[in-house]
Design an enzyme around this catalytic site. Structure first.
Site, PDB file in Angstrom:
ATOM      1  N   ARG A 197       0.929  -1.133  -0.126  1.00 47.34           N
ATOM      2  CA  ARG A 197       0.114   0.143  -0.036  1.00 47.34           C
ATOM      3  C   ARG A 197       0.670   1.152  -0.017  1.00 47.34           C
ATOM      4  O   ARG A 197       1.768   1.532   0.794  1.00 47.34           O
ATOM      5  CB  ARG A 197      -0.703   0.100   1.287  1.00 47.34           C
ATOM      6  CG  ARG A 197      -1.599   1.540   1.487  1.00 47.34           C
ATOM      7  CD  ARG A 197      -2.491   1.310   2.431  1.00 47.34           C
ATOM      8  NE  ARG A 197      -3.736   0.705   2.064  1.00 47.34           N
ATOM      9  CZ  ARG A 197      -4.988   0.870   2.491  1.00 47.34           C
ATOM     10  NH1 ARG A 197      -5.183   1.447   3.626  1.00 47.34           N
ATOM     11  NH2 ARG A 197      -6.014   0.143   2.183  1.00 47.34           N
ATOM     12  N   HIS A 216      -7.689   0.755  -6.010  1.00 50.04           N
ATOM     13  CA  HIS A 216      -8.041  -0.162  -4.887  1.00 50.04           C
ATOM     14  C   HIS A 216      -8.477  -1.132  -5.139  1.00 50.04           C
ATOM     15  O   HIS A 216      -9.619  -1.725  -4.887  1.00 50.04           O
ATOM     16  CB  HIS A 216      -8.678   0.664  -3.756  1.00 50.04           C
ATOM     17  CG  HIS A 216      -8.562   0.059  -2.475  1.00 50.04           C
ATOM     18  ND1 HIS A 216      -7.634  -1.125  -2.030  1.00 50.04           N
ATOM     19  CD2 HIS A 216      -9.226   0.239  -1.128  1.00 50.04           C
ATOM     20  CE1 HIS A 216      -7.857  -1.378  -0.752  1.00 50.04           C
ATOM     21  NE2 HIS A 216      -8.832  -0.535  -0.309  1.00 50.04           N
ATOM     22  N   GLN A 265     -10.130  -4.181  -2.801  1.00 50.34           N
ATOM     23  CA  GLN A 265     -11.372  -3.477  -2.354  1.00 50.34           C
ATOM     24  C   GLN A 265     -12.592  -3.813  -3.162  1.00 50.34           C
ATOM     25  O   GLN A 265     -13.707  -4.389  -2.821  1.00 50.34           O
ATOM     26  CB  GLN A 265     -11.460  -1.870  -1.789  1.00 50.34           C
ATOM     27  CG  GLN A 265     -12.578  -1.449  -1.526  1.00 50.34           C
ATOM     28  CD  GLN A 265     -12.995  -2.018  -0.083  1.00 50.34           C
ATOM     29  OE1 GLN A 265     -12.276  -1.704   0.900  1.00 50.34           O
ATOM     30  NE2 GLN A 265     -14.299  -2.369   0.217  1.00 50.34           N
ATOM     31  N   ASP A 317     -17.305   7.147  -0.683  1.00 52.98           N
ATOM     32  CA  ASP A 317     -16.092   6.894   0.178  1.00 52.98           C
ATOM     33  C   ASP A 317     -15.639   8.311   0.759  1.00 52.98           C
ATOM     34  O   ASP A 317     -16.294   9.513   0.302  1.00 52.98           O
ATOM     35  CB  ASP A 317     -14.875   6.331  -0.851  1.00 52.98           C
ATOM     36  CG  ASP A 317     -13.830   6.273  -0.206  1.00 52.98           C
ATOM     37  OD1 ASP A 317     -13.758   5.969   1.098  1.00 52.98           O
ATOM     38  OD2 ASP A 317     -12.776   6.205  -0.754  1.00 52.98           O
ATOM     39  N   CYS A 333     -16.496   1.597   1.472  1.00 56.16           N
ATOM     40  CA  CYS A 333     -15.206   0.874   1.709  1.00 56.16           C
ATOM     41  C   CYS A 333     -14.652   0.902   3.302  1.00 56.16           C
ATOM     42  O   CYS A 333     -13.876   0.077   3.682  1.00 56.16           O
ATOM     43  CB  CYS A 333     -14.285   1.206   0.800  1.00 56.16           C
ATOM     44  SG  CYS A 333     -13.578   2.862   0.967  1.00 56.16           S
ATOM     45  N   ARG A 385     -13.406  -8.547   2.887  1.00 54.18           N
ATOM     46  CA  ARG A 385     -11.902  -8.288   2.437  1.00 54.18           C
ATOM     47  C   ARG A 385     -11.126  -9.526   2.744  1.00 54.18           C
ATOM     48  O   ARG A 385     -10.104 -10.156   2.064  1.00 54.18           O
ATOM     49  CB  ARG A 385     -11.482  -6.978   3.300  1.00 54.18           C
ATOM     50  CG  ARG A 385     -12.150  -5.735   2.741  1.00 54.18           C
ATOM     51  CD  ARG A 385     -11.725  -5.612   1.455  1.00 54.18           C
ATOM     52  NE  ARG A 385     -10.436  -5.306   1.218  1.00 54.18           N
ATOM     53  CZ  ARG A 385      -9.653  -4.168   1.744  1.00 54.18           C
ATOM     54  NH1 ARG A 385     -10.008  -3.140   2.152  1.00 54.18           N
ATOM     55  NH2 ARG A 385      -8.260  -4.248   1.460  1.00 54.18           N
TER      56      ARG A 385
HETATM   57  N1   CP Z   1     -11.256  -0.176   3.044  1.00 54.81           N
HETATM   58  C1   CP Z   1      -9.847  -0.257   3.561  1.00 54.81           C
HETATM   59  O1   CP Z   1      -9.094  -0.544   2.715  1.00 54.81           O
HETATM   60  O2   CP Z   1      -9.777   0.064   4.782  1.00 54.81           O
HETATM   61  P1   CP Z   1      -8.273   0.200   5.658  1.00 54.81           P
HETATM   62  O3   CP Z   1      -7.661   1.789   4.935  1.00 54.81           O
HETATM   63  O4   CP Z   1      -8.406   0.072   6.677  1.00 54.81           O
HETATM   64  O5   CP Z   1      -7.231  -0.696   5.003  1.00 54.81           O
HETATM   65  N1  NVA Z   2     -10.055   6.696  -0.778  1.00 57.33           N
HETATM   66  C1  NVA Z   2      -9.605   6.299   0.622  1.00 57.33           C
HETATM   67  C2  NVA Z   2      -9.803   4.810   0.640  1.00 57.33           C
HETATM   68  C3  NVA Z   2      -9.336   4.348   2.124  1.00 57.33           C
HETATM   69  C4  NVA Z   2      -9.503   2.866   1.984  1.00 57.33           C
HETATM   70  C5  NVA Z   2      -8.225   6.707   0.842  1.00 57.33           C
HETATM   71  O1  NVA Z   2      -7.440   6.617  -0.265  1.00 57.33           O
HETATM   72  O2  NVA Z   2      -7.786   7.303   1.707  1.00 57.33           O
END
Ligand code: CP
Ligand code: NVA
Length: 286
Positions: free
Chosen positions: A83, A110, A113, A205, A245, A273
């Site tokens: 990530r 993502h 997700q 989101d 999400c 997930r």
């Molecule tokens: N939805 C998601 O990816 O959550 P986190 O940022 O907590 O991993």
């Molecule tokens: N769009 C959000 C998703 C988190 C899971 C971010 O990138 O922070």
């Protein structure tokens, strides 16, 4: 992948040794609750081990290249989950690593997700093809993966965002041909009523994603009016389900009453997930 995830969810005992002795490295340059814990628990439940590699833990933080890191990690690990901010860094890592690399979120998309979301939608509706998903708010990384997954799995999608927060042309161009071939509608609109009408799923989101914190005040102003509240859910239709999400900023992109209401499936979505990512790891690392 969705079929395998369903099997893993319903018969986890059949997969207890699927990745016995294997190690997944998990590089996190951004915060996480769901992704981190579901991957760590998931690899453990498959008989393997997860190694958390935070932003300050590796020589990457002191200038070691992605390519050297990918080559070295491949000598130790059976898979890498990452990530991070730059999508190109993930592509580079995948290029230089000889083990599978899993995208756990970038500024661009993502995918884990969206796959878990498709699994969840299929559980609820018994099908995917022909459904309509309305994504409301900032057309961010989550929206991009939802677009790709919708086109892949045969859903119509509308992306409902104000000016300046619409989907990038790059993402749209990547899915347009496949959508046309499958006669799937991709609608981009600023108009909430038009965008959510007839939707089976209303999805949103956060308005400020990780890395955009400095823009927060402007985003709050620009996206006001795009909160998924009961009025918006009613405009979608009585049977529309609500998805997010998570993490959520209640009172901003979604009202408390919608996310805690009877049409919300956000926690089933979060749970999936785990099952879906176990399927990804089994597919890639066995
Ligand atoms: N939805 C998601 O990816 O959550 P986190 O940022 O907590 O991993
Ligand atoms: N769009 C959000 C998703 C988190 C899971 C971010 O990138 O922070």
């Amino acid at each position: 992948m969705l079929d395998l995830a369903d099997r893993i969810k319903h018969s986890p005992q059949d997969f207890e040794s699927a990745l016995k002795g294997k190690t997944l490295g998990m590089i996190f340059n951004k915060k996480s609750t769901r992704t981190r814990i579901s991957f760590q628990v998931g690899i453990f439940q498959l008989g393997g081990m997860g190694l958390f590699l935070g932003p300050e833990e590796m020589q990457l933080a002191r200038g070691e290249t992605i390519s050297d890191t990918g080559k070295v990690l491949s000598r130790f690990l059976d898979g890498i989950m990452i990530r991070t901010f730059s999508h190109n860094d993930v592509l580079d890592l995948a290029k230089y690593a000889s083990v599978p690399v899993i995208n756990g979120l970038t500024d661009f998309n993502h995918p884990c997700q969206a796959l878990a979301d498709m699994m969840t939608i299929r559980e609820k509706f018994g099908k995917l093809e022909g459904l309509k998903l309305a994504y409301v708010g900032d057309s961010n990384n989550v929206a991009v993966s939802l677009l790709f997954a919708s086109v892949k799995f045969g859903l119509h999608i509308s992306l409902v965002s104000p000016k300046g927060y619409t989907l990038t042309k790059e993402a749209l161009d990547m899915s347009r041909a496949e959508a046309e071939a499958k006669e799937l509608k991709i609608v981009l609109t600023e108009n909430v009523q038009e965008g959510v009408a007839g939707a089976d799923i209303v999805y949103t989101d956060v308005w400020t994603s990780m890395g955009q914190e400095k823009e927060q005040q402007n985003r709050l102003k620009d996206l006001a009016g795009y909160t998924v509240d009961e009025e918006m859910m009613n405009a979608a239709g009585r049977n529309a389900l609500f998805m997010h999400c998570l993490p959520a900023h209640r009172g901003e992109e979604v009202s408390w009453s919608v996310i805690d209401g009877p049409m919300s499936i956000v926690f089933d979505q979060a749970e999936n997930r785990l099952h879906l990512q176990k399927a990804i790891m089994v597919s890639l690392m066995q």
